[in-house]
Design a protein around this motif. Structure first.
Motif, short mmCIF file in Angstrom:
data_model
loop_
_atom_site.label_atom_id
_atom_site.label_comp_id
_atom_site.label_asym_id
_atom_site.label_seq_id
_atom_site.Cartn_x
_atom_site.Cartn_y
_atom_site.Cartn_z
N PRO A 1 0.84 -1.21 0.00
CA PRO A 1 0.00 0.00 0.00
C PRO A 1 0.87 1.25 0.00
O PRO A 1 1.90 1.31 0.68
N ILE A 2 0.45 2.25 -0.78
CA ILE A 2 1.15 3.52 -0.87
C ILE A 2 0.13 4.61 -0.56
O ILE A 2 -0.93 4.66 -1.18
N GLU B 1 -2.43 -2.57 -7.43
CA GLU B 1 -3.04 -1.58 -8.30
C GLU B 1 -2.03 -1.00 -9.28
O GLU B 1 -0.83 -0.93 -9.01
N HIS B 2 -2.54 -0.54 -10.40
CA HIS B 2 -1.76 0.09 -11.47
C HIS B 2 -1.25 1.46 -11.01
O HIS B 2 -1.99 2.24 -10.44
N LEU B 3 0.03 1.74 -11.29
CA LEU B 3 0.60 3.07 -11.07
C LEU B 3 0.96 3.65 -12.42
O LEU B 3 1.61 3.00 -13.23
N ASP C 1 3.19 9.80 -0.38
CA ASP C 1 4.37 8.95 -0.21
C ASP C 1 5.26 8.98 -1.44
O ASP C 1 4.79 9.13 -2.56
N THR C 2 6.56 8.80 -1.22
CA THR C 2 7.52 8.65 -2.30
C THR C 2 7.37 7.26 -2.90
O THR C 2 7.23 6.28 -2.18
N VAL C 3 7.42 7.18 -4.23
CA VAL C 3 7.35 5.91 -4.95
C VAL C 3 8.78 5.53 -5.35
O VAL C 3 9.50 6.34 -5.95
N ILE C 4 9.20 4.31 -4.99
CA ILE C 4 10.55 3.84 -5.27
C ILE C 4 10.49 2.70 -6.29
O ILE C 4 9.78 1.71 -6.10
N GLN D 1 -2.65 9.95 -4.75
CA GLN D 1 -3.82 9.35 -4.11
C GLN D 1 -3.36 8.04 -3.48
O GLN D 1 -2.27 7.55 -3.79
N ASP D 2 -4.15 7.50 -2.59
CA ASP D 2 -3.83 6.20 -2.02
C ASP D 2 -3.85 5.13 -3.11
O ASP D 2 -4.72 5.15 -3.99
N ILE D 3 -2.88 4.22 -3.05
CA ILE D 3 -2.77 3.15 -4.05
C ILE D 3 -2.60 1.85 -3.28
O ILE D 3 -1.69 1.72 -2.45
N GLY D 4 -3.45 0.89 -3.54
CA GLY D 4 -3.38 -0.40 -2.85
C GLY D 4 -2.44 -1.36 -3.54
O GLY D 4 -2.16 -1.24 -4.73
#
Length: 94
Positions: A57-58, A82-84, A62-65, A76-79
């Motif tokens: 979950p992001i 889920e597609h980023l 939050d920073t995406v690594i 937005q919140d990403i479970g």
């Protein structure tokens, strides 16, 4: 066993899809390269080949690594599963 996505390191928050036609609800297997181990979970959205998916979950902000590198922030919140893409991750440059 089919590998559906790859992750560079377990510290990453995303993996990259390496097969065509991933559909929501499909059981996915990912390979974490640096640790040479696999992880599994269900896809929560359709994801095209070459696109990213969340491996945990992001939260919004939050920073995406990816591959050990900061590639932006979640808008937005990403479970997990889920597609980023540009609809939910933006660069920090602007």
């Amino acid at each position: 066993m089919t590998i559906h996505f790859v992750v560079h390191d377990e510290g990453d928050s995303v993996g990259v899809v390496v097969v065509e036609g991933l559909k929501a609800g499909q059981k996915l297997t990912g390979w974490i390269m640096d640790q040479d181990r696999t992880i599994e979970f269900d896809a929560r959205s359709d994801i095209p080949i070459g696109h990213k998916l969340a491996i945990r979950p992001i939260k919004a902000g939050d920073t995406v690594i990816k591959y050990g590198v900061d590639i932006g922030r979640a808008v937005q919140d990403i479970g997990a599963g889920e597609h980023l893409h540009v609809h939910n991750v933006k660069t920090k440059r602007w």
